[in-house]
Design an enzyme around this catalytic site. Sequence first.
Site, PDB file in Angstrom:
ATOM      1  N   ASP A 134     -10.523  -0.236  14.357  1.00 45.73           N
ATOM      2  CA  ASP A 134     -11.175  -0.508  13.067  1.00 45.73           C
ATOM      3  C   ASP A 134     -12.620  -0.020  13.035  1.00 45.73           C
ATOM      4  O   ASP A 134     -13.442  -0.531  12.261  1.00 45.73           O
ATOM      5  CB  ASP A 134     -11.141  -2.013  12.727  1.00 45.73           C
ATOM      6  CG  ASP A 134      -9.720  -2.526  12.584  1.00 45.73           C
ATOM      7  OD1 ASP A 134      -8.839  -1.742  12.186  1.00 45.73           O
ATOM      8  OD2 ASP A 134      -9.502  -3.715  12.888  1.00 45.73           O
ATOM      9  N   SER A 156     -11.570  -1.364   3.187  1.00 41.74           N
ATOM     10  CA  SER A 156     -12.137  -0.080   3.617  1.00 41.74           C
ATOM     11  C   SER A 156     -11.021   0.878   4.012  1.00 41.74           C
ATOM     12  O   SER A 156     -10.015   0.462   4.597  1.00 41.74           O
ATOM     13  CB  SER A 156     -13.029  -0.270   4.858  1.00 41.74           C
ATOM     14  OG  SER A 156     -13.990  -1.290   4.677  1.00 41.74           O
ATOM     15  N   THR A 187     -10.291   6.382  14.811  1.00 41.65           N
ATOM     16  CA  THR A 187     -10.817   6.880  16.080  1.00 41.65           C
ATOM     17  C   THR A 187     -10.436   5.864  17.155  1.00 41.65           C
ATOM     18  O   THR A 187      -9.776   4.867  16.867  1.00 41.65           O
ATOM     19  CB  THR A 187     -12.348   7.038  16.031  1.00 41.65           C
ATOM     20  OG1 THR A 187     -12.913   5.762  15.736  1.00 41.65           O
ATOM     21  CG2 THR A 187     -12.774   8.048  14.984  1.00 41.65           C
ATOM     22  N   ASN A 196       0.836  -1.214   0.000  1.00 42.64           N
ATOM     23  CA  ASN A 196       0.000   0.000   0.000  1.00 42.64           C
ATOM     24  C   ASN A 196       0.862   1.252   0.000  1.00 42.64           C
ATOM     25  O   ASN A 196       0.543   2.233  -0.668  1.00 42.64           O
ATOM     26  CB  ASN A 196      -0.958  -0.013   1.190  1.00 42.64           C
ATOM     27  CG  ASN A 196      -2.157  -0.893   0.927  1.00 42.64           C
ATOM     28  OD1 ASN A 196      -2.994  -0.567   0.087  1.00 42.64           O
ATOM     29  ND2 ASN A 196      -2.236  -2.032   1.606  1.00 42.64           N
ATOM     30  N   MET A 239       0.796  -2.696  12.277  1.00 37.58           N
ATOM     31  CA  MET A 239       0.128  -3.712  13.086  1.00 37.58           C
ATOM     32  C   MET A 239       0.276  -3.446  14.581  1.00 37.58           C
ATOM     33  O   MET A 239       0.804  -4.282  15.329  1.00 37.58           O
ATOM     34  CB  MET A 239       0.675  -5.099  12.723  1.00 37.58           C
ATOM     35  CG  MET A 239       0.559  -5.430  11.245  1.00 37.58           C
ATOM     36  SD  MET A 239      -1.127  -5.307  10.629  1.00 37.58           S
ATOM     37  CE  MET A 239      -1.760  -6.867  11.218  1.00 37.58           C
ATOM     38  N   ARG A 240      -0.186  -2.284  15.002  1.00 37.40           N
ATOM     39  CA  ARG A 240      -0.131  -1.942  16.420  1.00 37.40           C
ATOM     40  C   ARG A 240      -1.464  -1.363  16.839  1.00 37.40           C
ATOM     41  O   ARG A 240      -2.076  -0.598  16.090  1.00 37.40           O
ATOM     42  CB  ARG A 240       0.928  -0.855  16.673  1.00 37.40           C
ATOM     43  CG  ARG A 240       2.333  -1.279  16.434  1.00 37.40           C
ATOM     44  CD  ARG A 240       2.896  -2.112  17.548  1.00 37.40           C
ATOM     45  NE  ARG A 240       2.822  -1.450  18.840  1.00 37.40           N
ATOM     46  CZ  ARG A 240       2.959  -2.086  20.008  1.00 37.40           C
ATOM     47  NH1 ARG A 240       3.153  -3.385  20.025  1.00 37.40           N
ATOM     48  NH2 ARG A 240       2.912  -1.425  21.146  1.00 37.40           N
ATOM     49  N   ILE A 241      -1.899  -1.723  18.025  1.00 39.43           N
ATOM     50  CA  ILE A 241      -3.077  -1.073  18.592  1.00 39.43           C
ATOM     51  C   ILE A 241      -2.594   0.217  19.240  1.00 39.43           C
ATOM     52  O   ILE A 241      -1.609   0.216  19.982  1.00 39.43           O
ATOM     53  CB  ILE A 241      -3.769  -1.994  19.616  1.00 39.43           C
ATOM     54  CG1 ILE A 241      -4.343  -3.194  18.863  1.00 39.43           C
ATOM     55  CG2 ILE A 241      -4.852  -1.243  20.369  1.00 39.43           C
ATOM     56  CD1 ILE A 241      -4.957  -4.246  19.736  1.00 39.43           C
ATOM     57  N   HIS A 266      -8.139  -1.147   6.033  1.00 39.47           N
ATOM     58  CA  HIS A 266      -8.469  -2.414   6.690  1.00 39.47           C
ATOM     59  C   HIS A 266      -9.003  -3.381   5.630  1.00 39.47           C
ATOM     60  O   HIS A 266      -9.876  -3.020   4.840  1.00 39.47           O
ATOM     61  CB  HIS A 266      -9.517  -2.191   7.783  1.00 39.47           C
ATOM     62  CG  HIS A 266      -9.826  -3.449   8.527  1.00 39.47           C
ATOM     63  ND1 HIS A 266      -8.982  -3.972   9.492  1.00 39.47           N
ATOM     64  CD2 HIS A 266     -10.849  -4.317   8.418  1.00 39.47           C
ATOM     65  CE1 HIS A 266      -9.492  -5.101   9.950  1.00 39.47           C
ATOM     66  NE2 HIS A 266     -10.620  -5.334   9.314  1.00 39.47           N
ATOM     67  N   ASN A 290      -6.597   4.838   8.033  1.00 35.35           N
ATOM     68  CA  ASN A 290      -6.150   3.447   8.086  1.00 35.35           C
ATOM     69  C   ASN A 290      -6.794   2.675   6.939  1.00 35.35           C
ATOM     70  O   ASN A 290      -7.879   3.036   6.480  1.00 35.35           O
ATOM     71  CB  ASN A 290      -6.566   2.814   9.423  1.00 35.35           C
ATOM     72  CG  ASN A 290      -6.082   1.380   9.562  1.00 35.35           C
ATOM     73  OD1 ASN A 290      -4.951   1.045   9.168  1.00 35.35           O
ATOM     74  ND2 ASN A 290      -6.929   0.512  10.104  1.00 35.35           N
TER      75      ASN A 290
HETATM   76  C1  GRF Z   1      -3.074  -4.966   3.955  1.00 36.20           C
HETATM   77  O1  GRF Z   1      -3.985  -5.983   3.657  1.00 36.20           O
HETATM   78  C2  GRF Z   1      -3.703  -3.980   4.867  1.00 36.20           C
HETATM   79  O2  GRF Z   1      -5.042  -3.761   4.599  1.00 36.20           O
HETATM   80  C3  GRF Z   1      -3.548  -4.681   6.183  1.00 36.20           C
HETATM   81  O3  GRF Z   1      -2.256  -5.237   6.128  1.00 36.20           O
HETATM   82  C4  GRF Z   1      -1.926  -5.482   4.788  1.00 36.20           C
HETATM   83  C5  GRF Z   1      -0.664  -4.731   4.539  1.00 36.20           C
HETATM   84  O4  GRF Z   1      -0.197  -4.917   3.265  1.00 36.20           O
HETATM   85  N1  GRF Z   1      -3.834  -3.842   7.286  1.00 36.20           N
HETATM   86  P1  GRF Z   1       1.007  -4.059   2.746  1.00 36.20           P
HETATM   87  O5  GRF Z   1       2.073  -4.033   3.845  1.00 36.20           O
HETATM   88  O6  GRF Z   1       0.523  -2.688   2.408  1.00 36.20           O
HETATM   89  O7  GRF Z   1       1.499  -4.815   1.547  1.00 36.20           O
END
Ligand code: GRF
Length: 217
Positions: free
Chosen positions: A146, A137, A142, A16, A91-93, A110, A108
């Site tokens: 998610d 999405s 907030t 992404n 990947m952190r809360i 998701h 974000n």
């Molecule tokens: C994606 O599916 C994103 O929606 C999720 O983790 C994945 C990350 O992919 N939260 P990348 O690191 O952007 O390839």
Amino acid sequence: MSKLPVVVLISGGGTNLQAIIDAAKENLPVEIKAVISNKANAYGLERARRADIPVAILEHRQFSDRESFDAALAGLIDSYQPQLVLLAGFMRILTPGFVRHYHGRMLNIHPSLLPDFQGLHTHQRALEAEVKKHGASIHFVTEELDGGPIIVQASVPVLPGDDAETLAARVLEKEHIIYPLAVRWFAQGRLSLNDRDQIVLDGKVLDTPVQLEQIPA
Ligand code: GRF
């Protein structure tokens, strides 16, 4: 048009992030000031380096608790003075104080059609629930994990024979479209969050998320 300064947070592969880097090289009016990872070996850091974007690593393991990590993270982010913070597979809360600090200026992505399948392992859970449609999405962040107001979604069919991997790949293609799209709206000043936490797009409160499929080509 002047470019919006953004900071991108990652933990992993960064596809992404790559989609946003590529769009910024074309005509997305943002300047990625830094890519920050909580994992030193995140491949996304390599993508940033290749694009001459400053990188920073802040490993959560080096902090005794969530609050101190988030405080250090906010300090690091703010040193780049972004107007928008993008969580892209981060990947952190996050603690409530951190989230409040970036209220209305943190997005974000998701991998599900929220509010379905919040949390982890969304593709496997979608398969187990035997849904026919799955997707991704983009939402404002907030305090509810998610659960923030949803800006835009894209759907894919769940096909016979799919496993979590094939489904994830189909969803990921859509992620790479909708994240740059939402960022573009924000950078163009068309997208914001009002004081009632409602999304305003092009001057109108958005009652339901935009669906990619319904945007005229
Ligand atoms: C994606 O599916 C994103 O929606 C999720 O983790 C994945 C990350 O992919 N939260 P990348 O690191 O952007 O390839």
